[in-house]
Design an enzyme around this catalytic site. Structure first.
Site, PDB file in Angstrom:
ATOM      1  N   PHE A   3      51.570 112.593  -2.000  1.00 37.36           N
ATOM      2  CA  PHE A   3      50.597 111.557  -2.373  1.00 37.36           C
ATOM      3  C   PHE A   3      50.447 111.574  -3.889  1.00 37.36           C
ATOM      4  O   PHE A   3      50.256 112.640  -4.480  1.00 37.36           O
ATOM      5  CB  PHE A   3      49.256 111.815  -1.693  1.00 37.36           C
ATOM      6  CG  PHE A   3      48.311 110.658  -1.824  1.00 37.36           C
ATOM      7  CD1 PHE A   3      48.623 109.425  -1.275  1.00 37.36           C
ATOM      8  CD2 PHE A   3      47.121 110.791  -2.509  1.00 37.36           C
ATOM      9  CE1 PHE A   3      47.762 108.350  -1.401  1.00 37.36           C
ATOM     10  CE2 PHE A   3      46.249 109.718  -2.642  1.00 37.36           C
ATOM     11  CZ  PHE A   3      46.570 108.495  -2.081  1.00 37.36           C
ATOM     12  N   ASP A  47      49.017 120.007   1.640  1.00 37.43           N
ATOM     13  CA  ASP A  47      48.036 118.938   1.776  1.00 37.43           C
ATOM     14  C   ASP A  47      48.143 118.400   3.207  1.00 37.43           C
ATOM     15  O   ASP A  47      49.201 117.916   3.614  1.00 37.43           O
ATOM     16  CB  ASP A  47      48.309 117.840   0.750  1.00 37.43           C
ATOM     17  CG  ASP A  47      47.240 116.748   0.746  1.00 37.43           C
ATOM     18  OD1 ASP A  47      46.591 116.544   1.787  1.00 37.43           O
ATOM     19  OD2 ASP A  47      47.074 116.092  -0.299  1.00 37.43           O
ATOM     20  N   TYR A 106      38.042 111.983   6.475  1.00 39.66           N
ATOM     21  CA  TYR A 106      37.707 110.586   6.756  1.00 39.66           C
ATOM     22  C   TYR A 106      38.847 109.829   7.412  1.00 39.66           C
ATOM     23  O   TYR A 106      38.649 108.694   7.852  1.00 39.66           O
ATOM     24  CB  TYR A 106      37.271 109.858   5.484  1.00 39.66           C
ATOM     25  CG  TYR A 106      38.226 109.974   4.310  1.00 39.66           C
ATOM     26  CD1 TYR A 106      39.349 109.174   4.209  1.00 39.66           C
ATOM     27  CD2 TYR A 106      37.987 110.898   3.302  1.00 39.66           C
ATOM     28  CE1 TYR A 106      40.221 109.280   3.144  1.00 39.66           C
ATOM     29  CE2 TYR A 106      38.847 111.010   2.226  1.00 39.66           C
ATOM     30  CZ  TYR A 106      39.961 110.205   2.154  1.00 39.66           C
ATOM     31  OH  TYR A 106      40.826 110.326   1.093  1.00 39.66           O
ATOM     32  N   LYS A 107      40.025 110.430   7.519  1.00 42.43           N
ATOM     33  CA  LYS A 107      41.155 109.762   8.168  1.00 42.43           C
ATOM     34  C   LYS A 107      41.127 110.083   9.664  1.00 42.43           C
ATOM     35  O   LYS A 107      40.255 109.635  10.390  1.00 42.43           O
ATOM     36  CB  LYS A 107      42.458 110.186   7.509  1.00 42.43           C
ATOM     37  CG  LYS A 107      42.570 109.817   6.028  1.00 42.43           C
ATOM     38  CD  LYS A 107      43.913 110.265   5.457  1.00 42.43           C
ATOM     39  CE  LYS A 107      44.004 110.100   3.951  1.00 42.43           C
ATOM     40  NZ  LYS A 107      44.002 108.684   3.534  1.00 42.43           N
ATOM     41  N   ARG A 122      52.126  99.889   7.385  1.00 39.89           N
ATOM     42  CA  ARG A 122      51.831 101.198   7.944  1.00 39.89           C
ATOM     43  C   ARG A 122      50.834 101.083   9.100  1.00 39.89           C
ATOM     44  O   ARG A 122      49.833 100.384   8.992  1.00 39.89           O
ATOM     45  CB  ARG A 122      51.256 102.075   6.829  1.00 39.89           C
ATOM     46  CG  ARG A 122      51.285 103.549   7.071  1.00 39.89           C
ATOM     47  CD  ARG A 122      50.879 104.297   5.819  1.00 39.89           C
ATOM     48  NE  ARG A 122      49.482 104.044   5.462  1.00 39.89           N
ATOM     49  CZ  ARG A 122      48.734 104.882   4.752  1.00 39.89           C
ATOM     50  NH1 ARG A 122      49.248 106.014   4.310  1.00 39.89           N
ATOM     51  NH2 ARG A 122      47.484 104.595   4.461  1.00 39.89           N
TER      52      ARG A 122
END
Length: 397
Positions: free
Chosen positions: A113, A184, A209-210, A356
């Site tokens: 990321f 990560d 939060y994902k 996605r």
């Protein structure tokens, strides 16, 4: 056996929408609004500052850390929550570098990321020109590991394509050349089983939060292997990581274990929301989750590819080599995604051409997958995306 119909019933899922973007933001647990309202009314409202003791606010970061630890294969007492993922990346990376002072190279890949790379770049600027961030192709990480590498920093699941690194094999190789491994888990925690202890990972970070469904702005977490917990020193040495924060010493003295990685005041309202999500996770076996994710992902790929030859699969074909998302390439991917959203299927777009879709078994089933594929077929084959309104970029894509 996990009852995924029961977990789906625990989420607020708006009527008329098919939500395939849980890899960016999980939906609202139904219990969260009342739980948060009660916390604000009964704890913040009535207890005021005494809530830090009476309501257990100060203990929340470690208690929640232990609940997350089960989902990522970590030892009890090895995970702390709080602050943001960027802060936790910085802490883990800086701590790992300090443990290898004779080495000056961080190894990462171009599937990481970008924020993780930005943080590494900023950290190395402060450390001086002797340090280097070396970014290679994902498939070249193993061959690039050498005795000059201080830290291997990787995102386990590629945020664009869903490509899955072999954590155990790469960590073993890193250790063989004397490097430390920082992982990560932003697109892994809650998406598939993670076995940090079994893989002998040194550090790991992630967000809630994902896939964990803690809500926008929900706190990040950090894992420090117990073998390093009393050695690793945080570069961001905040007051809640102090051994005795309320002694108000003028000099920092690291707390015990992973608690030293705490920095700022815990976000109590957000942690209360996350607790509601973790109540749902308590119903889930992670191996069941993985099996169900693969079933739904394979169905999604088959349905979309059969109907939409203009879309090119960007994710690995082998389900064992990808996380819990499926990505397709399309030249006009942004406009196509906006058209999908307008027609009731929410995914997201990643530049330059990635559409996605998060495959989240906690609240998606076969009917949802087939319904989403039908909408995708209509949007693509009827070229519903080819409108100016869908081509103007929003601030968030």
């Amino acid at each position: 056996m996990t009852d995924f119909a029961a977990t789906k019933a625990r989420f607020h899922l708006p009527e008329g929408l098919l939500y395939l973007d849980g890899n960016s933001l999980g939906p609202l647990p139904k219990a969260a609004p009342e739980r948060i309202a009660a916390m604000m009314r009964d704890e913040w409202g009535d207890m005021l500052i005494t809530g830090w003791n009476k309501a257990g606010w100060m203990a929340q970061p470690m208690a929640i850390g232990d609940r997350i630890a089960r989902l990522i294969g970590a030892e009890a007492g090895s995970v702390a929550t709080g602050d943001t993922l960027s802060i936790k990346v910085y802490q883990a990376l800086a701590s790992a570098l300090a443990m290898r002072p004779e080495r000056k190279v961080i190894l990462s890949d171009n599937g990481n990321f970008p924020s993780d790379l930005y943080i590494a770049q900023g950290l190395l600027k402060t450390l001086g020109p002797a340090y280097e961030l070396r970014v290679v192709n994902p498939e070249d990480v193993e061959s690039e590991l050498s005795e000059e590498i201080a830290v291997m920093m990787l995102t386990e699941v590629d945020y664009r394509t869903g490509r899955l690194h072999d954590m155990k094999a790469l960590t073993e190789k890193a250790h063989a050349v004397g490097a430390l491994a920082v992982w990560d888990l932003a697109h892994t925690a809650g998406a598939l089983p993670v076995r940090l202890a079994e893989a002998d990972a040194d550090f790991a970070v992630g967000c809630s939060y994902k896939y964990l469904n803690g809500g926008p702005g929900a706190p990040a977490f950090i894992y420090v292997s117990p073998k390093h917990a009393d050695q690793a020193l945080p570069a961001l040495s905040g007051w809640l990581g102090h051994d005795a924060p309320f002694d108000f010493d003028l000099d920092y003295r690291a707390g015990a274990g992973v608690s030293r990685m705490r920095v700022g005041t815990p976000p109590v309202i957000q942690m209360t929301s996350l607790e509601c999500a973790l109540d749902i996770w308590d119903m889930v076996d992670m191996d069941d989750l993985r099996a169900r994710s693969i079933e739904l992902s394979e169905l999604f790929i088959a349905e979309v590819e059969a109907a939409c030859p203009m879309l090119s699969l960007a994710s690995p074909r082998n389900p064992q080599e990808r996380g819990s998302q499926v990505s397709f390439r399309f030249e006009h991917g942004y406009a196509a995604m906006q058209a999908l959203i307008a027609n009731g299927v929410i995914g997201d777009f990643r530049a330059p051409d990635i559409m996605r879709f998060g495959i989240t078994p906690l609240y998606l089933d076969e009917d949802d997958i087939r319904g989403a594929a039908k909408v995708i077929s209509d949007v693509m084959n009827k070229k519903l995306w080819d409108k100016d309104a869908y081509k103007t970029r929003n601030a968030v894509t």
